[in-house]
Design a protein around this motif. Structure first.
Motif, mmCIF file in Angstrom:
data_model
loop_
_atom_site.group_PDB
_atom_site.id
_atom_site.type_symbol
_atom_site.label_atom_id
_atom_site.label_comp_id
_atom_site.label_asym_id
_atom_site.label_seq_id
_atom_site.Cartn_x
_atom_site.Cartn_y
_atom_site.Cartn_z
ATOM 1 N N GLN A 7 0.862 -1.176 0.000
ATOM 2 C CA GLN A 7 0.000 0.000 0.000
ATOM 3 C C GLN A 7 0.899 1.227 0.000
ATOM 4 O O GLN A 7 1.795 1.352 0.839
ATOM 5 C CB GLN A 7 -0.905 0.002 1.220
ATOM 6 N N CYS A 8 0.664 2.135 -0.961
ATOM 7 C CA CYS A 8 1.498 3.324 -1.096
ATOM 8 C C CYS A 8 0.637 4.579 -1.139
ATOM 9 O O CYS A 8 -0.429 4.580 -1.756
ATOM 10 C CB CYS A 8 2.294 3.277 -2.399
ATOM 11 N N VAL A 9 1.123 5.642 -0.525
ATOM 12 C CA VAL A 9 0.489 6.950 -0.668
ATOM 13 C C VAL A 9 0.795 7.441 -2.080
ATOM 14 O O VAL A 9 1.879 7.203 -2.612
ATOM 15 C CB VAL A 9 1.037 7.935 0.390
ATOM 16 N N ALA A 10 -0.158 8.100 -2.704
ATOM 17 C CA ALA A 10 -0.049 8.526 -4.106
ATOM 18 C C ALA A 10 0.940 9.686 -4.255
ATOM 19 O O ALA A 10 0.554 10.851 -4.297
ATOM 20 C CB ALA A 10 -1.415 8.908 -4.636
ATOM 21 N N THR A 11 2.238 9.343 -4.345
ATOM 22 C CA THR A 11 3.293 10.350 -4.479
ATOM 23 C C THR A 11 4.265 9.945 -5.573
ATOM 24 O O THR A 11 4.276 8.789 -6.027
ATOM 25 C CB THR A 11 4.096 10.490 -3.169
#
Length: 149
Positions: A7-11
């Motif tokens: 899971q990744c933050v949209a950056t």
């Protein structure tokens, strides 16, 4: 078989991280075309990040999931985001146009590229109603990993 979901933050940093991960997975598990595999994963991740940033005011808190599943035969990648899914107009274009038709376009090539270079590409409806991009590429050399290349 190996499976993982990240899971990744949209950056931009998440895009770079997923590129690096895709490259390592492709090389370690000897997919048929490492460069096209990495480019396809990159395009799917970029689409997710852009969808989140465009559609969400609180994009800094929104995430996407990158899932990888490795079998003896192939590597499957699924990208799910918290955007509003792929516009139906874009899906219609996929059936009517080829990558060559959009080669010089500013945008809109990502899904067509994935469709043309991966062994298989499909869309999956998730339980939450969102649409995920999924793709698969065969492994080479009888599914053996070549960690020396």
């Amino acid at each position: 078989m190996y499976e993982m979901t990240i899971q990744c933050v949209a950056t931009e940093e998440a895009i770079d991280f997923c590129d690096l991960l895709a490259e390592q997975i492709a090389r370690f598990f000897s997919v048929q075309d490492c460069d096209m595999f990495v480019l396809s994963v990159h395009e799917a991740v970029i689409n997710s990040v852009e969808a989140i940033k465009t559609l969400r005011k609180d994009a800094a808190k929104k995430t996407f999931l990158l899932s990888l599943r490795v079998t003896e035969e192939d590597v499957t990648v699924t990208v799910v985001d918290e955007g509003d899914g792929i516009p139906s107009k874009q899906l219609e274009r996929m059936g009517e146009e080829s990558l060559e038709d959009l080669l010089l376009a500013e945008s809109g090539r990502g899904l067509l590229l994935i469709k043309e270079v991966m062994d298989e590409m499909w869309l999956e409806r998730q339980e939450n109603g969102k649409c995920a991009i999924a793709m698969r590429m065969r492994r080479g050399r009888n599914g053996s990993s070549d960690i020396h290349s």
